[in-house]
Design an enzyme around this catalytic site. Structure first.
Site, PDB file in Angstrom:
ATOM      1  N   GLU A  44       0.835  -1.207   0.000  1.00  0.00           N
ATOM      2  CA  GLU A  44       0.000   0.000   0.000  1.00  0.00           C
ATOM      3  C   GLU A  44       0.868   1.255   0.000  1.00  0.00           C
ATOM      4  OE1 GLU A  44      -2.044  -0.460   3.842  1.00  0.00           O
ATOM      5  OE2 GLU A  44      -0.472   0.723   4.802  1.00  0.00           O
ATOM      6  N   HIS A 104       0.212   5.816   0.936  1.00  0.00           N
ATOM      7  CA  HIS A 104      -0.706   6.827   1.469  1.00  0.00           C
ATOM      8  C   HIS A 104       0.081   8.086   1.788  1.00  0.00           C
ATOM      9  CE1 HIS A 104       1.106   4.888   4.926  1.00  0.00           C
ATOM     10  NE2 HIS A 104       0.415   3.789   4.723  1.00  0.00           N
ATOM     11  N   HIS A 157       4.959   6.457   8.286  1.00  0.00           N
ATOM     12  CA  HIS A 157       5.102   5.489   9.373  1.00  0.00           C
ATOM     13  C   HIS A 157       6.517   5.606   9.927  1.00  0.00           C
ATOM     14  CE1 HIS A 157       1.443   3.338   8.440  1.00  0.00           C
ATOM     15  NE2 HIS A 157       1.875   2.859   7.295  1.00  0.00           N
ATOM     16  N   HIS A 198       4.871   0.272   0.240  1.00  0.00           N
ATOM     17  CA  HIS A 198       5.539  -0.463   1.319  1.00  0.00           C
ATOM     18  C   HIS A 198       4.783  -1.742   1.627  1.00  0.00           C
ATOM     19  CE1 HIS A 198       2.754   2.374   3.253  1.00  0.00           C
ATOM     20  NE2 HIS A 198       2.642   1.529   4.259  1.00  0.00           N
ATOM     21  N   CYS A 224       4.763   0.651  15.461  1.00  0.00           N
ATOM     22  CA  CYS A 224       4.547   1.561  14.334  1.00  0.00           C
ATOM     23  C   CYS A 224       3.860   2.822  14.857  1.00  0.00           C
ATOM     24  CB  CYS A 224       3.700   0.896  13.258  1.00  0.00           C
ATOM     25  SG  CYS A 224       3.352   1.993  11.854  1.00  0.00           S
TER      26      CYS A 224
END
Ligand code: MN
Length: 147
Positions: free
Chosen positions: A61, A63, A67, A101, A115
């Site tokens: 994914e 975005h 992270h 990732h 995370c």
């Protein structure tokens, strides 16, 4: 809320629920989620503990949000952008905005990681068939990617 919550060992904590990684799907495998710190703590970020069983993987994914990841258990690999990196316990990983990732546990050991993420964040995007085809033109990525 109590100031201290205790470890129950084996990467479990008292009062912390072991949750599914995401609602049901086929784009990930053998992964759990625990929300350790978040909105109830009055923070703008969340700290989660994810654990991928041996052989499992997270979603491929990307975005807008970032992270910050710290491996705390086991070993595996991660795809960041167009590079696959080997991971060992205590390694750190930065995922920049709009960067593909995916995490994979090794075949023999789990991959457990903390995370940190913004509490308010956009929804992850998965690759389109055309984007997937483009990524898979790279042999190393083709070997690594799970969908
Ligand atoms: Mn992500």
């Amino acid at each position: 809320m109590k100031p201290v919550f205790r470890s129950r060992g084996d990467f479990r904590w008292e009062g912390i629920e072991v949750l599914p990684y995401k609602p049901a799907g086929t784009h990930f495998r053998d992964i759990s989620r625990q929300l350790l710190f978040g909105s109830e703590d009055g923070l703008g970020c969340e700290l989660r503990y994810f654990e991928i069983d041996p052989g499992g993987h997270s979603t491929l994914e990307r975005h807008a949000h970032r992270h910050a990841v710290l491996i705390v258990r086991g070993a595996g690999r991660v795809l960041v952008g167009r590079e696959v990196y080997a991971l060992e316990t205590y390694d750190g990983v930065r995922i920049p905005p709009w960067t593909w990732h995916q995490f994979r546990a090794s075949a023999q050991r789990p991959l457990g990681f903390l995370c940190m993420v913004d509490r308010e964040r956009d929804r992850p995007e998965r690759p389109s068939p055309a984007e997937l085809e483009e990524l898979r033109r790279d042999a190393a990525l083709a070997e690594f990617i799970r969908t």
